[in-house]
Motif scaffolding. Structure first.
Motif, short mmCIF file in Angstrom:
data_model
loop_
_atom_site.label_atom_id
_atom_site.label_comp_id
_atom_site.label_asym_id
_atom_site.label_seq_id
_atom_site.Cartn_x
_atom_site.Cartn_y
_atom_site.Cartn_z
N ARG A 21 23.00 -24.70 -8.87
CA ARG A 21 22.54 -26.05 -9.19
C ARG A 21 22.54 -26.35 -10.68
NH1 ARG A 21 17.58 -26.76 -4.87
NH2 ARG A 21 18.93 -26.85 -3.04
N SER A 22 22.17 -25.38 -11.49
CA SER A 22 22.15 -25.63 -12.93
C SER A 22 23.54 -25.98 -13.44
CB SER A 22 21.60 -24.42 -13.69
OG SER A 22 20.23 -24.28 -13.47
N GLU A 23 24.54 -25.23 -13.00
CA GLU A 23 25.92 -25.50 -13.44
C GLU A 23 26.38 -26.87 -12.92
OE1 GLU A 23 30.30 -23.37 -13.29
OE2 GLU A 23 28.52 -22.16 -12.88
N ILE A 24 25.99 -27.21 -11.70
CA ILE A 24 26.36 -28.51 -11.13
C ILE A 24 25.74 -29.64 -11.96
CG2 ILE A 24 26.01 -30.04 -9.15
CD1 ILE A 24 26.07 -27.45 -7.39
N VAL A 25 24.45 -29.53 -12.26
CA VAL A 25 23.77 -30.58 -13.00
C VAL A 25 24.32 -30.69 -14.42
CG1 VAL A 25 21.54 -31.30 -13.95
CG2 VAL A 25 21.69 -30.48 -11.60
N ARG A 26 24.56 -29.56 -15.08
CA ARG A 26 25.13 -29.61 -16.44
C ARG A 26 26.47 -30.32 -16.44
NH1 ARG A 26 22.83 -24.49 -16.98
NH2 ARG A 26 24.71 -23.50 -16.21
N GLU A 27 27.34 -29.96 -15.50
CA GLU A 27 28.67 -30.58 -15.45
C GLU A 27 28.57 -32.07 -15.13
OE1 GLU A 27 32.76 -31.01 -15.76
OE2 GLU A 27 31.44 -29.39 -16.44
N ALA A 28 27.68 -32.43 -14.21
CA ALA A 28 27.51 -33.85 -13.85
C ALA A 28 27.03 -34.65 -15.05
CB ALA A 28 26.53 -33.98 -12.69
N LEU A 29 26.06 -34.12 -15.77
CA LEU A 29 25.55 -34.84 -16.94
C LEU A 29 26.60 -34.92 -18.05
CD1 LEU A 29 21.89 -33.51 -17.02
CD2 LEU A 29 22.66 -35.84 -16.48
N ASN A 30 27.38 -33.87 -18.24
CA ASN A 30 28.45 -33.92 -19.24
C ASN A 30 29.48 -34.98 -18.89
OD1 ASN A 30 27.78 -32.02 -21.25
ND2 ASN A 30 28.34 -30.34 -19.90
N ARG A 31 29.87 -35.03 -17.62
CA ARG A 31 30.85 -36.04 -17.20
C ARG A 31 30.29 -37.45 -17.32
NH1 ARG A 31 35.08 -33.92 -13.08
NH2 ARG A 31 35.12 -31.72 -13.60
N VAL A 87 34.72 -27.56 -4.67
CA VAL A 87 36.05 -28.00 -5.08
C VAL A 87 36.25 -27.77 -6.58
CG1 VAL A 87 37.56 -30.01 -5.34
CG2 VAL A 87 36.26 -29.69 -3.23
N LEU A 88 35.20 -28.02 -7.35
CA LEU A 88 35.28 -27.88 -8.81
C LEU A 88 35.04 -26.46 -9.29
CD1 LEU A 88 33.36 -31.13 -9.77
CD2 LEU A 88 35.83 -30.76 -9.86
N GLY A 89 34.68 -25.56 -8.39
CA GLY A 89 34.44 -24.18 -8.77
C GLY A 89 33.12 -23.98 -9.51
N LEU A 90 32.16 -24.85 -9.26
CA LEU A 90 30.86 -24.73 -9.90
C LEU A 90 29.94 -23.87 -9.06
CD1 LEU A 90 30.41 -28.46 -10.97
CD2 LEU A 90 31.27 -26.57 -12.35
N LYS A 91 29.17 -23.03 -9.72
CA LYS A 91 28.27 -22.11 -9.02
C LYS A 91 26.83 -22.44 -9.39
CE LYS A 91 31.63 -19.15 -7.69
NZ LYS A 91 32.64 -20.05 -7.23
N ALA A 105 22.72 -34.25 -1.71
CA ALA A 105 22.74 -32.83 -2.08
C ALA A 105 23.86 -32.09 -1.36
CB ALA A 105 21.39 -32.19 -1.78
N ARG A 106 24.01 -32.37 -0.06
CA ARG A 106 25.10 -31.72 0.70
C ARG A 106 26.46 -32.13 0.16
NH1 ARG A 106 21.48 -32.87 4.80
NH2 ARG A 106 22.58 -34.77 5.36
N ASP A 107 26.63 -33.41 -0.14
CA ASP A 107 27.91 -33.88 -0.68
C ASP A 107 28.21 -33.24 -2.03
OD1 ASP A 107 28.27 -35.46 1.55
OD2 ASP A 107 27.64 -37.33 0.57
N VAL A 108 27.19 -33.17 -2.88
CA VAL A 108 27.37 -32.59 -4.21
C VAL A 108 27.72 -31.10 -4.11
CG1 VAL A 108 26.14 -31.99 -6.34
CG2 VAL A 108 25.99 -34.30 -5.42
N GLU A 109 27.09 -30.40 -3.18
CA GLU A 109 27.43 -28.98 -3.00
C GLU A 109 28.88 -28.81 -2.56
OE1 GLU A 109 24.28 -27.72 -0.40
OE2 GLU A 109 22.97 -27.20 -2.10
N LYS A 110 29.38 -29.70 -1.70
CA LYS A 110 30.79 -29.66 -1.30
C LYS A 110 31.69 -29.94 -2.51
CE LYS A 110 29.90 -31.30 3.38
NZ LYS A 110 30.03 -32.46 4.28
N ASP A 111 31.30 -30.94 -3.31
CA ASP A 111 32.07 -31.27 -4.51
C ASP A 111 32.09 -30.08 -5.47
OD1 ASP A 111 32.30 -33.82 -3.45
OD2 ASP A 111 30.72 -34.67 -4.72
N ALA A 112 30.97 -29.41 -5.60
CA ALA A 112 30.87 -28.26 -6.51
C ALA A 112 31.83 -27.16 -6.10
CB ALA A 112 29.43 -27.73 -6.54
#
Length: 78
Positions: free
Chosen positions: A37-47, A31-35, A22-29
């Motif tokens: 958890r919902s936006e993070i999960v949507r982008e991860a699933l799309n990729r 970098v990617l400009g994601l705001k 979770a901490r790593d994903v928040e750091k990645d988010a």
């Protein structure tokens, strides 16, 4: 707006993940400009979805051409 133009209802998916991930994903988010958890999960699933989608398309092309090399698009030579 017609029925076909209305956005479909979304679904809620949940998963428990390890705290260090979770901490790593928040750091990645960041970098990617994601705001959020919902936006993070949507982008991860799309990729994640793109790879099997591309594989299914490649499999369909291979099946259509029966193992033969498919032709290149018009204007391209081998």
């Amino acid at each position: 707006m017609t029925v076909e133009e209305r956005p479909t209802r979304g679904e809620i998916w949940q998963a428990r993940i390890p705290a260090d991930l979770a901490r790593d994903v928040e750091k990645d988010a960041e970098v990617l400009g994601l705001k959020g958890r919902s936006e993070i999960v949507r982008e991860a699933l799309n990729r994640w979805h793109r790879q099997p989608l591309a594989q299914r398309m490649a499999d369909e092309i291979a099946e259509y051409y029966g193992g033969e090399q498919p032709p290149l698009p018009a204007g391209l030579d081998r």
